[in-house]
Structure formats: C-alpha cells, structure tokens
Design an enzyme around this catalytic site. Structure first.
Site, PDB file in Angstrom:
ATOM      1  N   GLY A 249       0.919  -1.424  -0.091  1.00  0.00           N
ATOM      2  CA  GLY A 249      -0.011  -0.017  -0.132  1.00  0.00           C
ATOM      3  C   GLY A 249       0.713   1.299  -0.087  1.00  0.00           C
ATOM      4  N   PRO A 292       4.255  -5.367  -1.015  1.00  0.00           N
ATOM      5  CA  PRO A 292       4.103  -4.066  -2.123  1.00  0.00           C
ATOM      6  C   PRO A 292       4.002  -4.354  -3.467  1.00  0.00           C
ATOM      7  CG  PRO A 292       6.449  -4.444  -1.438  1.00  0.00           C
ATOM      8  CD  PRO A 292       5.531  -5.521  -0.430  1.00  0.00           C
ATOM      9  N   GLY A 293       3.171  -3.497  -4.047  1.00  0.00           N
ATOM     10  CA  GLY A 293       3.024  -3.881  -5.716  1.00  0.00           C
ATOM     11  C   GLY A 293       3.566  -2.254  -6.295  1.00  0.00           C
ATOM     12  N   ARG A 331      -6.782   4.200 -15.622  1.00  0.00           N
ATOM     13  CA  ARG A 331      -6.763   4.742 -14.188  1.00  0.00           C
ATOM     14  C   ARG A 331      -7.287   6.051 -14.142  1.00  0.00           C
ATOM     15  NH1 ARG A 331      -2.939   5.517 -11.452  1.00  0.00           N
ATOM     16  NH2 ARG A 331      -3.748   4.616  -9.305  1.00  0.00           N
ATOM     17  N   CYS A 361     -13.491   4.984 -28.671  1.00  0.00           N
ATOM     18  CA  CYS A 361     -14.628   5.252 -28.908  1.00  0.00           C
ATOM     19  C   CYS A 361     -15.358   5.786 -27.913  1.00  0.00           C
ATOM     20  CB  CYS A 361     -15.212   4.813 -30.103  1.00  0.00           C
ATOM     21  SG  CYS A 361     -14.364   4.395 -31.585  1.00  0.00           S
ATOM     22  N   GLU A 362     -14.924   6.737 -27.053  1.00  0.00           N
ATOM     23  CA  GLU A 362     -15.848   7.140 -25.892  1.00  0.00           C
ATOM     24  C   GLU A 362     -15.236   8.433 -25.413  1.00  0.00           C
ATOM     25  OE1 GLU A 362     -15.738   3.418 -23.645  1.00  0.00           O
ATOM     26  OE2 GLU A 362     -15.788   4.896 -21.899  1.00  0.00           O
ATOM     27  N   TYR A 391      -0.106  -1.043 -12.455  1.00  0.00           N
ATOM     28  CA  TYR A 391      -1.707  -0.938 -12.643  1.00  0.00           C
ATOM     29  C   TYR A 391      -1.930  -0.350 -14.107  1.00  0.00           C
ATOM     30  CZ  TYR A 391      -1.848  -2.450  -8.003  1.00  0.00           C
ATOM     31  OH  TYR A 391      -1.506  -2.846  -6.642  1.00  0.00           O
TER      32      TYR A 391
END
Ligand code: LLP
Length: 432
Positions: A249, A292-293, A331, A361-362, A391
C-alpha cells in the site's frame, strides 16, 4: 530531474528515461510503448529487502504484489531480489512459474477462488494460501484433505482501519468485500473454525488496508489492531501467530506536489512498533511480511505515445489525441488518477492546456485532463506519461480491438523487449 531522478532532459531538450533517449526508443520500438527501468525495480526491491533484513534479520520477507505488473521478466527480477510474490489467480501463478519462480514462495490471494483455482494451486505446489473467507476455508480444507495434503494458510482479517485513500482501493474498513471483519466478531469465529478443520496448517494472519497510502500512522495503527487480535486468539484458542502479513500500500509520486515516502524509515518505525507491542503483550515476534506492488514498479514505468491529432475548440477546450488511451491506462477514467505528462521531444517557452485523450470510441477516454504541453504540439510529437509502471499494463484491455503495447526494459547496458507488442493476429487468436 523531473518528478523522479530517472527522468531528465538532454541538452537538446528531449526526454531521457533511465538514461535513454525517449524519442529514440519511440523510433526504435514504435508507440504506444511501455518503458520500464530495470535498475529502478531492483532498487525498489532492495528498499524492502534491505530494511526487512536490518529490522528483522531472517525473520521477515517482503513479497511483490504481482497485480501491479505481471509478466515473466518481472517475476524473474523479483526472484533474484529474494522476495516472494502475492498472486491472485492461476494466470498470475502460471506466469510466475513459467519464469522459474519457486512455488513455495507464492502466496495465493483473492476473494473469489474457485474450486478449480484451489486445485490448480495445490497441483503446482503453491506454498501459501491467504484465505479470504469461510466459504474458501471450507473448500480448501475439503480439497486439501481429500488429497491427503496439509496446506499452509494465513487468514485474511479486516482490521477496520481507514487508510484515507480513494474508495476503490480502500480495503481496511469493516464493510469492504475482502477478508473477515474483526469488529463484528466474525474474525474470531473464522480463526476458531480454521483451527478445527482438516487439511490446513494455520500459520498466521493477513490484512491489507488499502493502496496509495500516504498517511504516516496507518501501518502502526494496523499493527495495534493486529497485535490486539493476536493476543485475543492466543488467549481464546491458544493459537500463536507465527506469521503476520500487513499487506501492501505505500503510495508513490505521480505529481511533483505528491509527498515522497521514505520507505526504509517507515518500515523501521513499523518494525519498532511491532516489537514494542509484542513485548508488551508477551507475544513471540511473528515472521513479518509486507506485500508492496505499486511502490516496486510504478516509478520504474513510463508510457510513450505519438500524437495523432490536436483539436483546438476556441473558447472551450484543447485536446491532444494520441495513439493509445484507456486501453493501456484506464486509471484516470476509473479513479481520476493524476499523472505527469510531458512532451518527450522538446521543451518550449509557450505552453497551452490540453486534455490528453486516447483513441477509444468514448468521450471518457481521457488519459489526463488539463495538462500543460507546448502550445505548438502537433501530430507526430511524442508524449510521455510518467509513473505508469503499476496498474497500467496489468489493467490494459483490447477495447476497440486495440493491440496492447510492448514492454521494453531499460538497463544500463541495453534495452530489450520483455513483452512483445500484440499483433492483429493475436487479437483474432481466440476467435473460432
Ligand atoms: N496486497 C493486497 C491484498 C492487495 O489487494 C494489494 C492491492 C496489494 C497487496 C498491493 O498494494 P500496493 O502496494 O500496490 O498499493 N488498480 C488500482 C490498485 C488496486 C490495488 C489492489 N490491491 C490502481 O490502479 O490504483
């Protein structure tokens, strides 16, 4: 240095990442492109392994949360660093094993493990299960016992701590979907139940309160709650917690204005606190773990794009549209996550404010709103988005049938492709 000391500008104003010219890399490998600074990954691993050793000797191990970025090469680097891994699916386990990662150092997480997942992990000798809930506990017990196996487990409990981070990554408070809450008394019952079931070797406890955590005292508060609980389960059931995993975290800097966390100093403080608490309760110091990541890979990553168009709507808004988007970095649409965005080719005296938009396409396909880029930014310019190592690749998709970018690793000596670019044939590979 811009944001982090692996990002600089050359004399010609072009961007350098880990010492390499970003426009040159874009030319060599094409865009969109994920870059990863291998030296930085190793350095970040050492921040954990070094301070764990200083604080606990051999009685501790950090494990890398592969969900942040899972591909074979990264597991090989983590293995060399002497860390274990947190894996949340057979897919992550398979990738790690394919990279030669030792199964006994794999910790299998997740709140939704199926019977097939459990069997897969047992078949492959996965060392540890982090059991999330009573349904999983019963299933694992039955499957392991039927094989005559005894599986090492940690029990995931929810300590009821608010990590003061954004909603979708808060995992500490009572009402989240992960783990078994203490406040309601369910965690006590969970431990009691686990101790009574066959096929399980219950070694300790796990919790994870959230991600992108900056708050100074979150881990100390977690240690308070967990040691209280350790004392309770020793008193009630005579159970000695041999392993305590307090999750991952620590936050990273996406913007210059973000705080810099001194990870070794924080770990030292948590370690001292844990030692004090254990001494006060007369508890044996457990084998200590963190997972941890983000703080291992985030600042080792950068994404490079090429500008496809610049749209200026007078009196309204300016857009820079690039050749990637929410497919390689979802993200901002998901969390309104901030990023530092730079023109990789040059600096200029005059800037304008643009929304950096993707090619999907948005209208919500915005990589980052309101970024300052040269006022003459034009088709063909290279744009770099910093701190994309965590991520991004792991959350990438093929929306609009867009191929995922390659990952190019940068070392001091060379650059090499760790994950190749998807081809149009890859996109059709599953269609029958
Ligand atoms: N352990 C557990 C049980 C976790 O759920 C997580 C992250 C970690 C460790 C690693 O946390 P880290 O050190 O990376 O903060 N997709 C979101 C992040 C989701 C985090 C999920 N769990 C994002 O892009 O911000």
């Amino acid at each position: 240095m811009i944001l982090s000391n692996n990002i600089t500008r050359g004399e010609d104003g072009s961007l350098r990442f880990a010492g390499w010219s970003v426009p040159e890399l874009a030319k060599q490998y094409g865009t969109p492109l994920y870059l990863m600074d291998e030296k930085r990954i190793r350095h970040n691993c050492r921040l954990y392994t070094g301070s764990f050793r200083d604080c606990f000797g051999e009685n501790a191990m950090p494990i890398y949360a592969g969900k942040a970025a899972a591909f074979k090469r990264i597991y090989a680097i983590v293995k060399e660093a002497g860390m274990g891994i947190d894996a949340v699916s057979p897919g992550e386990i398979h990738t790690a094993l394919s990279a030669g990662f030792p199964p006994e150092k794999i910790y299998f997480h997740g709140d939704g493990k199926t019977d097939a997942d459990i069997s897969y992990a047992l078949d492959h000798g996965v060392g540890w299960f982090i059991v999330d809930n009573p349904d999983e506990l019963l299933a694992l017990s039955a499957i392991a016992a039927a094989r005559g196996a005894v599986q090492k487990v940690l029990l995931r409990v929810t300590p009821g701590i608010d990590p003061h981070t954004y909603q979708s990554v808060n995992t500490g408070t009572v009402d989240v979907k992960f783990g078994v809450p203490m406040e309601t008394g369910q965690a006590l019952a969970f431990v009691h139940q686990a101790l009574s079931l066959p096929g399980l070797d219950v070694r300790g406890l796990h919790c994870h309160v959230g991600s992108e955590v900056f708050d100074e005292t979150v881990f100390e508060d977690t240690v308070d709650v967990m040691t209280d609980f350790m004392q309770q389960i020793r008193e009630r059931f005579g159970f000695v917690t041999q392993v305590l995993n307090v999750g991952g975290g620590y936050g990273v800097r996406y913007l210059d204005t973000d705080k810099r966390i001194d990870i070794p100093a924080r770990i030292r403080a948590v370690a001292e606190h844990l030692k004090e608490r254990c001494a006060a309760f007369g508890l044996e110091l457990p084998f200590f773990m963190m997972e941890p990541g983000r703080s291992i890979v985030a600042d080792a990553g950068m994404t490079v794009y090429t500008v496809s168009s610049v749209k200026r709507i007078p009196g309204y808004k300016y857009y820079v549209v690039v050749d990637g988007g929410m497919t390689d970095n979802p993200r901002y649409p998901l969390y309104h996550a901030p990023y530092t965005v730079l023109n990789a080719d040059r600096e200029t005296l005059f800037y304008a404010v643009y929304d950096l938009a993707g090619r999907c396409c948005e209208s919500g396909d915005i990589i980052q709103p309101s970024v300052k880029l040269p006022d003459d930014t034009a088709r063909g310019d290279h744009i770099a988005v910093c701190t994309t190592g965590a991520y991004n690749y792991s959350m990438a998709s093929n929306y609009n049938r867009l191929p995922r970018p390659p990952i190019v690793m940068l070392t001091e000596e060379n650059s090499y492709v760790a994950v190749r670019r998807e081809t149009l044939e890859d996109l059709n590979a599953l269609d029958l």
